[in-house]
Design a protein around this motif. Structure first.
Motif, mmCIF file in Angstrom:
data_model
loop_
_atom_site.group_PDB
_atom_site.id
_atom_site.type_symbol
_atom_site.label_atom_id
_atom_site.label_comp_id
_atom_site.label_asym_id
_atom_site.label_seq_id
_atom_site.Cartn_x
_atom_site.Cartn_y
_atom_site.Cartn_z
ATOM 1 N N ALA A 1 0.827 -1.201 0.000
ATOM 2 C CA ALA A 1 0.000 0.000 0.000
ATOM 3 C C ALA A 1 0.864 1.255 0.000
ATOM 4 N N PRO A 2 0.665 2.141 -0.963
ATOM 5 C CA PRO A 2 1.433 3.391 -0.977
ATOM 6 C C PRO A 2 0.900 4.364 0.071
ATOM 7 N N ASP A 3 1.707 5.311 0.442
ATOM 8 C CA ASP A 3 1.304 6.369 1.358
ATOM 9 C C ASP A 3 0.444 7.372 0.593
ATOM 10 N N ILE A 4 -0.781 7.621 1.061
ATOM 11 C CA ILE A 4 -1.640 8.637 0.436
ATOM 12 C C ILE A 4 -2.154 9.599 1.509
ATOM 13 N N SER A 5 -1.395 9.748 2.593
ATOM 14 C CA SER A 5 -1.845 10.523 3.745
ATOM 15 C C SER A 5 -1.790 12.026 3.531
ATOM 16 N N SER A 6 -1.082 12.462 2.496
ATOM 17 C CA SER A 6 -0.987 13.889 2.193
ATOM 18 C C SER A 6 -1.120 14.073 0.687
ATOM 19 N N VAL A 7 -1.309 15.304 0.267
ATOM 20 C CA VAL A 7 -1.442 15.573 -1.162
ATOM 21 C C VAL A 7 -0.154 15.214 -1.895
ATOM 22 N N GLU A 8 0.983 15.537 -1.320
ATOM 23 C CA GLU A 8 2.257 15.224 -1.959
ATOM 24 C C GLU A 8 2.482 13.720 -2.033
ATOM 25 N N ALA A 9 2.110 13.008 -0.971
ATOM 26 C CA ALA A 9 2.241 11.551 -0.971
ATOM 27 C C ALA A 9 1.313 10.930 -2.020
ATOM 28 N N LEU A 10 0.106 11.456 -2.120
ATOM 29 C CA LEU A 10 -0.839 10.966 -3.134
ATOM 30 C C LEU A 10 -0.261 11.156 -4.531
ATOM 31 N N LYS A 11 0.297 12.303 -4.786
ATOM 32 C CA LYS A 11 0.895 12.601 -6.093
ATOM 33 C C LYS A 11 1.991 11.595 -6.427
ATOM 34 N N LYS A 12 2.864 11.322 -5.459
ATOM 35 C CA LYS A 12 3.936 10.350 -5.674
ATOM 36 C C LYS A 12 3.385 8.954 -5.941
ATOM 37 N N ILE B 1 -7.221 1.341 0.608
ATOM 38 C CA ILE B 1 -6.078 1.827 1.383
ATOM 39 C C ILE B 1 -6.375 3.156 2.071
ATOM 40 N N GLY B 2 -7.486 3.766 1.745
ATOM 41 C CA GLY B 2 -7.871 4.986 2.444
ATOM 42 C C GLY B 2 -8.554 5.982 1.542
ATOM 43 N N PRO B 3 -9.053 7.066 2.134
ATOM 44 C CA PRO B 3 -9.678 8.134 1.350
ATOM 45 C C PRO B 3 -8.638 9.080 0.776
ATOM 46 N N LEU B 4 -9.059 9.893 -0.165
ATOM 47 C CA LEU B 4 -8.197 10.976 -0.624
ATOM 48 C C LEU B 4 -7.887 11.893 0.558
ATOM 49 N N PRO B 5 -6.727 12.537 0.560
ATOM 50 C CA PRO B 5 -6.428 13.497 1.631
ATOM 51 C C PRO B 5 -7.504 14.580 1.712
ATOM 52 N N ASP B 6 -7.710 15.114 2.887
ATOM 53 C CA ASP B 6 -8.770 16.107 3.103
ATOM 54 C C ASP B 6 -8.685 17.283 2.144
ATOM 55 N N ALA B 7 -7.472 17.701 1.814
ATOM 56 C CA ALA B 7 -7.297 18.884 0.974
ATOM 57 C C ALA B 7 -7.850 18.703 -0.435
ATOM 58 N N VAL B 8 -7.962 17.440 -0.875
ATOM 59 C CA VAL B 8 -8.484 17.187 -2.223
ATOM 60 C C VAL B 8 -9.683 16.241 -2.188
ATOM 61 N N GLN B 9 -10.244 16.050 -1.012
ATOM 62 C CA GLN B 9 -11.400 15.170 -0.876
ATOM 63 C C GLN B 9 -12.682 15.924 -1.223
ATOM 64 N N GLN B 10 -13.564 15.265 -1.937
ATOM 65 C CA GLN B 10 -14.888 15.829 -2.218
ATOM 66 C C GLN B 10 -15.914 14.696 -2.210
ATOM 67 N N PRO B 11 -16.514 14.436 -1.050
ATOM 68 C CA PRO B 11 -17.506 13.369 -1.003
ATOM 69 C C PRO B 11 -18.654 13.642 -1.974
ATOM 70 N N THR B 12 -19.196 12.575 -2.513
ATOM 71 C CA THR B 12 -20.376 12.691 -3.362
ATOM 72 C C THR B 12 -21.611 12.609 -2.476
ATOM 73 N N SER B 13 -22.446 13.640 -2.536
ATOM 74 C CA SER B 13 -23.654 13.686 -1.728
ATOM 75 C C SER B 13 -24.826 13.132 -2.525
ATOM 76 N N ILE B 14 -25.589 12.255 -1.886
ATOM 77 C CA ILE B 14 -26.637 11.499 -2.572
ATOM 78 C C ILE B 14 -28.016 11.829 -2.002
ATOM 79 N N SER B 15 -28.969 12.090 -2.896
ATOM 80 C CA SER B 15 -30.353 12.353 -2.518
ATOM 81 C C SER B 15 -31.280 11.378 -3.238
ATOM 82 N N ALA B 16 -32.500 11.282 -2.741
ATOM 83 C CA ALA B 16 -33.503 10.423 -3.377
ATOM 84 C C ALA B 16 -34.820 11.177 -3.485
ATOM 85 N N GLY B 17 -35.633 10.781 -4.456
ATOM 86 C CA GLY B 17 -36.928 11.431 -4.622
ATOM 87 C C GLY B 17 -37.880 10.567 -5.431
#
Length: 233
Positions: free
Chosen positions: A97-108, A181-197
């Motif tokens: 598992a690669p380190d993805i704990s920071s934006v720079e680590a994710l890039k690498k 292995i984990g979520p994207l770092p907070d600085a580049v995280q954008q959860p997808t918000s889901i609605s129903a109707g």
């Protein structure tokens, strides 16, 4: 609710993994109201609705729901908020598992991968492409991209076509034999918000409304949270 009446649902893939459990529970409680579910990315669902394909209820991104209500496709008063689904990365269990704990680590980690898979039609994949631009590696990643139009990106890990898959964590977990292995770092995280109707032209609006109430139940909430999603208020 009408007896022996099917409920047709168009739903974003984000909630498919927990839905196996949820559908079984629903059928135990409502045996006369089976579900007919069409799964796909929100973009594909929007096209189906624009083409006039019939359904009773729809589950899509918040942005798409706003549009569907504004257009009169979905009854505004029927809307319920479901979950926020964060984007993550997955690999095969035996891989390091690669380190993805920071934006720079994710890039690498992305630049070190032989191939990275994302979905061109899904909300997470569309957003991920903006992340690559933000990181300044869009061109470099184009040479090692394994893109799919829709579906589960982690399936490309199993097929040996990618060594990193990017998608909403709930969708990654829908594929057996992979490891998140984990979520994207907070600085580049954008959860997808889901609605129903409920659709304005629903054939079974009562059944559709009951289904949406069920999806807001405590039991459904526990199933969503087990797949990395957080409940929306």
């Amino acid at each position: 609710m009408s007896r022996n009446q099917q409920i047709r649902l168009f739903s974003a893939l984000a909630i498919r993994a927990p839905f196996a459990q949820l559908e079984a529970t629903w059928l135990t409680q409502h045996p006369d109201n089976p579900l007919a579910i069409d799964w796909g990315p929100t973009t594909a669902i929007e096209k189906k609705l624009a083409a006039g394909e019939p359904a009773d209820a729809v589950i899509v991104t918040v942005k798409a729901m706003d549009k569907l209500i504004a257009e009169g496709v979905v009854t505004g008063g029927s809307r319920v908020e479901l979950v926020d689904s964060p984007i993550g990365l997955a690999i095969l269990p035996q891989a390091e598992a690669p380190d993805i704990s920071s934006v720079e680590a994710l890039k690498k980690a992305l630049l070190a991968a032989k191939s990275v898979c994302w979905s061109l039609g899904g909300a997470s994949g569309i957003y991920f492409q903006t992340v690559l631009k933000q990181l300044g590696i869009e061109e470099a990643m184009a040479a090692r991209a394994t893109t799919i139009g829709e579906g589960f990106t982690a399936s490309q890990l199993i097929a040996g076509k990618a060594d990193i898959a990017v998608q909403q964590i709930s969708e990654l977990l829908a594929v057996k034999g992979i490891k998140v292995i984990g979520p994207l770092p907070d600085a580049v995280q954008q959860p997808t918000s889901i609605s129903a109707g409920v659709l304005a032209n629903a054939q079974n609006p009562q059944g559709a409304a009951a289904l949406l109430d069920f999806l807001r139940s405590a039991e459904a909430g526990r199933a969503f949270e087990a797949f990395g999603m957080s409940l929306r208020n």
